[in-house]
Scaffold this active site. Sequence first.
Site, mmCIF file in Angstrom:
data_model
loop_
_atom_site.group_PDB
_atom_site.id
_atom_site.type_symbol
_atom_site.label_atom_id
_atom_site.label_comp_id
_atom_site.label_asym_id
_atom_site.label_seq_id
_atom_site.Cartn_x
_atom_site.Cartn_y
_atom_site.Cartn_z
ATOM 1 N N GLU A 62 0.844 -1.190 0.000
ATOM 2 C CA GLU A 62 0.000 0.000 0.000
ATOM 3 C C GLU A 62 0.883 1.245 0.000
ATOM 4 O O GLU A 62 1.955 1.258 0.612
ATOM 5 C CB GLU A 62 -0.901 0.002 1.230
ATOM 6 N N ASP B 217 -4.628 -8.008 5.988
ATOM 7 C CA ASP B 217 -5.616 -8.956 5.463
ATOM 8 C C ASP B 217 -5.081 -10.374 5.360
ATOM 9 O O ASP B 217 -5.844 -11.333 5.491
ATOM 10 C CB ASP B 217 -6.100 -8.505 4.084
#
Length: 398
Positions: free
Chosen positions: A151, A167
């Site tokens: 990210e 996640d």
Amino acid sequence: MLALRKFLAPLVATLVFAAGFTALGTTSPAEAAVPATIPLTFTNNSGRGDQIYIYNLGTQLTTGRQGWADANGTFHAWPAGGNPPIPAPDASIAGPANGQSMTIRLPKFSGRVYFSYGQKLVFKLTTGGLVQPAVQNPTDPNRNILFNWSEYTLNDAGLWINSTQVDMFSAPYAVGVKSPNGSTKTTGRLKPGGYNGVFNSLRGQPGGWANLIQTRPDGTVLRALAPGHGIESGGLPAGVMNDYINRVWARYSTSTLTVTPFANQPNTKYFGRVSGNVMNFTNSSGAVVTTFQKPDSDSVFGCYKQLDAPNDLVRGPISRTLCAGFNRSTLLTNPNQPDTSSANFYRNAVTNHYARLIHAQMVDGKAYGFAFDDVGAHESLVHDGDPQQAYITLDPFN
């Protein structure tokens, strides 16, 4: 039914916290010099012969539009989606072979760089935006594809880029950013043997933690789901954290939990006491500023629902602190939070073992094992206000 995960650029809010509540829209002359794109060197040291596919997906910060960037950093807006979802345009970039590197351009985005091994990922568009992989759902078309993502946010204040396990824990990689003086900050690298070490430790952890591991039908290990997704998919008991949560609630029904959420504001304190099913927080004047219902395990692992953290200056910072204390199991040993010493983390038998085991295998001890692992600066994030170059390096699996 396919689980829909829409790309709504959550990183901007997260990075406001990570940057110590610096206003991301405020720039100095040096920060304003950040160009429209910067180079990202993508290196494949995985030791595998699979074709790599790269995707640069996110939200354009100047317009708020969702889309993807090609290898040159040119933005392409997603077309309108449908209901049911329709296939998204092929945004893949053919990545380098093992032992080789390539350079693409990162635009001013808040988004993700996905990479997959051997197969292209399946992305679809619904009327609300992009449907991202949700492999905790057994019907997700990406369930049996080996992939991972980083990210990042690039804006006029610089580059933030992380490795994330919020996640799932999967294909190993490290991230980095080069500063104007030529030095490079890196994070996300596993210790030698660390990739297998995480999976082996999960297998040896009683209580269902081994069920977080997903494999292909041929037995190939693909990933370990984060515990919240493990609860969602039925692999991890829904009450796995209940014993610790109950003890915390009992403790602070007769004593006070003090939260000092800002390291640079030691006089800003909030005081938590439990009454029934609610923890009330008051400020130094005694006024109630926010309340929390007793969380369940999923709320703890996901830092949401009963532990929702809005991007404000009161509830959000308190919630992040609570979430970190629950995941790291420090709330019973220290009534003054946050406890930022990693020596005190994960000492209780009831804890986030997923995050514990990942941190233990990182070279620098840093990871994003849960959403607010940045409390106390234990997250795998690097930042530079004048980034010269970014790096993503696929690391060996063994």
